[in-house]
Design a protein around this motif. Structure first.
Motif, short mmCIF file in Angstrom:
data_model
loop_
_atom_site.label_atom_id
_atom_site.label_comp_id
_atom_site.label_asym_id
_atom_site.label_seq_id
_atom_site.Cartn_x
_atom_site.Cartn_y
_atom_site.Cartn_z
N ILE A 209 0.87 -1.11 0.04
CA ILE A 209 -0.06 -0.12 0.04
C ILE A 209 0.91 1.35 0.02
CG2 ILE A 209 -1.64 1.47 1.51
CD1 ILE A 209 -2.61 -1.49 2.52
N ASP B 227 11.73 3.47 5.03
CA ASP B 227 11.56 1.91 5.17
C ASP B 227 12.68 1.22 5.71
OD1 ASP B 227 10.84 -0.97 4.47
OD2 ASP B 227 9.27 0.23 3.49
N ASN C 263 2.41 4.81 7.21
CA ASN C 263 1.80 3.28 6.85
C ASN C 263 2.43 1.94 7.29
OD1 ASN C 263 0.59 1.69 4.31
ND2 ASN C 263 2.83 1.55 4.19
N TYR D 126 -2.89 -7.25 16.74
CA TYR D 126 -3.14 -6.42 15.58
C TYR D 126 -4.32 -5.57 15.71
CZ TYR D 126 -3.72 -5.19 10.66
OH TYR D 126 -3.59 -4.55 9.44
N VAL E 173 -6.47 -6.57 1.66
CA VAL E 173 -5.67 -5.84 0.49
C VAL E 173 -4.77 -6.73 -0.15
CG1 VAL E 173 -4.65 -3.70 -0.37
CG2 VAL E 173 -6.02 -3.55 1.39
N THR F 240 -1.40 -7.68 -1.00
CA THR F 240 -0.06 -6.97 -0.61
C THR F 240 0.76 -8.53 -0.23
OG1 THR F 240 -0.19 -6.59 1.70
CG2 THR F 240 -0.91 -4.75 0.07
#
Ligand SMILES: NC(=O)c1ccc[n+]([C@@H]2O[C@H](COP(=O)([O-])OP(=O)(O)OC[C@H]3O[C@@H](n4cnc5c(N)ncnc54)[C@H](O)[C@@H]3O)[C@@H](O)[C@H]2O)c1
Length: 261
Positions: free
Chosen positions: A19, A38, A91, A156, A191, A193
């Motif tokens: 994402i 990152d 993100n 989570y 999603v 990914t």
């Protein structure tokens, strides 16, 4: 043609894939200069190269979002490279699956360290620079799991619920401080990914296969399929741009109907 984010600078955590990558590429196409922050250097630099090849501006910064000192450096580097910051896409996030009674405290902390602490550090250190740059937008990536509970996903679900509330407090404080900074949380459903590669049926369980994921989406998502990362990037662009100038403190859901009763 004018882009929706011309003259803006956006920092994207977890921008090397998934994402974050899709959002970085879309914001770059709309004119923003992008900082990919990152832990994954090869992937991060590859995204920077594709933005540059398309005529955009982008930089990779090595950031472990769980470390406050790394955030201080990343914000300073952003300031010296671009002289400002307008958009923070917080993100980077992880999920780890295990029954609560089987989950180690280390795993529980690992999830919170990135999903919640990382977003706290990001906002704490980016807000002064965004304010000094004339204002902007912060988007904190939460999840439909903030609103719907899933067995095996205690850390989570809890961390993503906390992100929503943290975002609302930040939105209120930024508004009260007249900083011209909006803060919202974004709540994707399923999603497609690489994140799913890390989810199994227990701490050592195997990840679901693409076929299993497809079947899960068909069974649980009213629209019947998983989102593409670009479906979420489109919502990121909305929240990053002036199209959402009256939206702050909101939890924006993009889930194909997953949360419908
Ligand atoms: N994929 C989904 O179905 C889904 C659904 C709802 C919410 N989300 C959320 O969206 C966000 C992105 O998810 P994704 O599916 O693209 O994930 P992903 O695993 O594909 O990508 C995550 C990125 O974060 C980076 N990262 C990991 N640890 C980091 C750290 N400590 N510091 C900096 N970067 C780090 C990784 O290198 C990677 O580039 C996450 O917060 C996730 O919880 C995903």
């Amino acid at each position: 043609m004018a882009g929706k984010l011309d003259n803006k600078v956006a920092l994207v955590t977890g921008g090397a894939q998934g994402i974050g990558k899709a959002s970085a590429l879309l914001m770059a196409r709309e004119g923003a200069a992008i900082v990919i922050a990152d832990i994954q250097e090869t992937g991060g630099r590859a995204v920077v190269e594709s933005i540059s090849a398309a005529g955009g501006r982008a930089t990779y910064i090595a950031l472990d979002a769980t470390k406050e000192s790394a955030w201080v450096e990343a914000i300073a580097e952003t300031k010296s490279a671009y002289r400002g910051l307008h958009i923070l896409l917080n993100n980077a996030g992880i999920g780890r699956s295990a029954l609560l009674v089987d989950m180690s405290y280390e795993t529980f902390r690992e999830v919170f360290a990135l999903n919640l602490d990382g977003m706290f550090f990001g906002m704490k250190h980016a807000i002064p620079l965004i304010a000094a740059s004339g204002g902007g937008s912060i988007i904190n990536m939460s999840s439909a799991a903030a609103m719907k509970v899933y067995a095996n996903m205690s850390a989570y679900c809890a961390s993503k619920a906390a992100v929503a509330q943290l975002s609302k407090v930040a939105a209120l404080e930024c508004a009260q401080g007249k900083m011209n900074i909006r803060v919202n949380s974004l709540h994707p459903g399923m999603v497609a990914t690489p994140a799913w590669d890390h989810l199994g049926n227990g701490e050592d369980g195997a990840p679901p296969t693409p076929q299993e994921l497809g079947a899960m989406a068909e069974a649980t998502v009213p629209l019947g399929f998983m989102a593409d990362a670009n479906d979420i990037a489109n919502a990121v662009l909305f929240l990053a741009s002036e199209d959402s100038r009256y939206v702050t403190g909101s939890s924006i859901v993009v889930d194909g109907g997953l949360l419908l009763p």
